[in-house]
Structures are given as C-alpha cells and as structure tokens.
Design a protein around this motif. Structure first.
Motif, short mmCIF file in Angstrom:
data_model
loop_
_atom_site.label_atom_id
_atom_site.label_comp_id
_atom_site.label_asym_id
_atom_site.label_seq_id
_atom_site.Cartn_x
_atom_site.Cartn_y
_atom_site.Cartn_z
N UNK A 1 0.72 -1.35 0.00
CA UNK A 1 0.07 -0.05 -0.02
C UNK A 1 0.75 1.22 0.07
N UNK A 2 0.39 2.18 -0.60
CA UNK A 2 0.97 3.58 -0.88
C UNK A 2 -0.31 4.32 -1.11
N UNK A 3 -0.25 5.75 -0.54
CA UNK A 3 -1.14 6.69 -1.08
C UNK A 3 -1.30 7.09 -2.48
N UNK A 4 -0.16 6.78 -3.23
CA UNK A 4 0.01 7.24 -4.57
C UNK A 4 -0.37 6.35 -5.71
N UNK A 5 -0.71 4.91 -5.18
CA UNK A 5 -1.11 3.94 -6.03
C UNK A 5 -2.10 2.96 -5.58
N UNK A 6 -2.81 2.23 -6.42
CA UNK A 6 -3.69 1.27 -6.07
C UNK A 6 -2.93 0.18 -5.35
N UNK A 7 -3.67 -0.49 -4.26
CA UNK A 7 -3.17 -1.66 -3.32
C UNK A 7 -2.93 -2.86 -4.44
N UNK A 8 -1.67 -3.63 -4.07
CA UNK A 8 -1.40 -4.72 -4.69
C UNK A 8 -1.34 -5.94 -3.89
N UNK A 9 -1.95 -7.10 -4.17
CA UNK A 9 -1.94 -8.11 -3.35
C UNK A 9 -1.10 -9.23 -4.33
N UNK A 10 -0.14 -10.19 -3.28
CA UNK A 10 0.36 -10.93 -4.15
C UNK A 10 0.48 -12.50 -3.24
N UNK A 11 1.01 -13.44 -3.80
CA UNK A 11 1.02 -14.34 -3.01
C UNK A 11 2.14 -14.20 -1.99
N UNK A 12 2.03 -14.80 -0.81
CA UNK A 12 3.00 -14.37 0.23
C UNK A 12 4.61 -14.70 -0.09
N UNK A 13 4.76 -15.99 -0.59
CA UNK A 13 6.16 -16.17 -0.88
C UNK A 13 6.79 -15.47 -2.12
N UNK A 14 5.91 -15.13 -3.10
CA UNK A 14 6.30 -14.34 -4.27
C UNK A 14 6.62 -12.76 -3.73
N UNK B 1 7.56 -1.99 6.29
CA UNK B 1 7.48 -0.57 5.40
C UNK B 1 8.78 0.06 5.05
N UNK B 2 8.72 0.67 3.94
CA UNK B 2 9.71 1.69 3.62
C UNK B 2 9.27 3.22 3.67
N UNK B 3 10.23 3.70 4.33
CA UNK B 3 10.03 5.33 4.59
C UNK B 3 10.09 5.90 2.86
N UNK B 4 9.51 6.93 2.77
CA UNK B 4 9.51 7.85 1.68
C UNK B 4 10.89 8.20 1.06
N UNK C 1 7.86 6.99 -5.03
CA UNK C 1 9.02 7.80 -5.13
C UNK C 1 8.76 9.10 -5.63
N UNK C 2 7.79 8.98 -6.84
CA UNK C 2 7.28 10.42 -7.53
C UNK C 2 6.86 11.32 -6.71
N UNK C 3 5.68 10.47 -5.54
CA UNK C 3 5.20 11.47 -4.83
C UNK C 3 5.77 11.64 -3.16
N UNK C 4 6.91 10.97 -3.18
CA UNK C 4 7.57 10.96 -1.76
C UNK C 4 6.53 10.45 -0.79
N UNK C 5 6.16 9.04 -0.90
CA UNK C 5 5.20 8.56 -0.03
C UNK C 5 5.94 7.41 0.64
N UNK C 6 5.44 6.84 1.63
CA UNK C 6 5.73 5.68 2.41
C UNK C 6 5.17 4.57 1.52
N UNK C 7 5.80 3.31 1.74
CA UNK C 7 5.13 1.98 1.11
C UNK C 7 5.21 1.25 2.29
N UNK C 8 3.96 0.67 2.70
CA UNK C 8 3.78 -0.44 3.61
C UNK C 8 3.12 -1.77 2.95
N UNK C 9 3.49 -2.98 3.70
CA UNK C 9 2.89 -4.02 3.30
C UNK C 9 2.57 -4.87 4.52
#
Length: 106
Positions: A6-19, A36-39, A95-103
């Motif tokens: 998840x990030x505020x700049x893009x739609x949520x993406x769901x993947x298989x856990x191991x991938x 998470x990764x800080x912006x 990166x473009x919008x300087x937003x955090x990424x979480x999972x």
C-alpha cells in the motif's frame, strides 16, 4: 498467505506471500511482514528491485504449490520481470510523490 502493498500514490497490490517476500528481499528489506519503507528510502528500494530484475528477468518466480496441484499447473511459470512489474509501478508512484510504502498480510 497473501501480502498487500500500500501507498497513497497507487492502488493496493496483493501478491502470494512467498512471491511478495522474495520481492521484498530484492528491495533490500529483511522480508518481515508487516513492513514498510520510508519515503526517503523508496528510490533506493526501487533501484535494488530493478537491478535484481535486470540481472535475470526471465527467472521463474512462482508461488509454492501444494502436492494436490496437477502436473500442468506445476509446469507453468511466470518470470521475475512479470511478477515484479506491479510492485515496480507502485514504487515508482511512491517515489514520485515522496510517499511511504507499507505491506501487510491480507
């Protein structure tokens, strides 16, 4: 298990856990969930993921399957480049919008 990025700049993406965990590790993270990764660290994570894909784009990155799956399903393969593409796009937007990424596990 499924993992959702998840990030505020893009739609949520769901993947298989191991991938997802494999891709998280390619970004230079420990692979822990949730995480998470800080912006300010997103551009470097994106660079690491792109580098990993560029080194071997056709490598198979498939979810683990149970013993009850049929033989044809086991022979199908999806490349690292194709599995990573949605996450690369999410990281580019963050990166473009300087937003955090979480999972997290979903």
């Amino acid at each position: 298990m499924l993992i959702t990025f998840k990030t505020p700049s893009y739609a949520d993406i769901t993947m298989f856990g191991d991938v997802a965990k494999a891709l998280i590790k390619m970004m230079g993270h420990s692979g822990t969930v949730p995480g998470a990764i800080l912006a300010e660290d997103v551009p470097r994570a994106l660079e690491r993921l792109r580098d990993a894909v560029a080194r071997n784009p056709n490598a198979p990155l498939n979810p683990e399957r149970g013993d009850d799956d049929d033989e044809d399903a086991r022979r199908e393969s999806v490349s690292l480049a194709k599995r990573a593409l949605p996450l690369v796009e999410l990281l580019e937007a963050a990166a473009r919008d300087e937003k955090n990424v979480m999972w997290e596990q979903s």
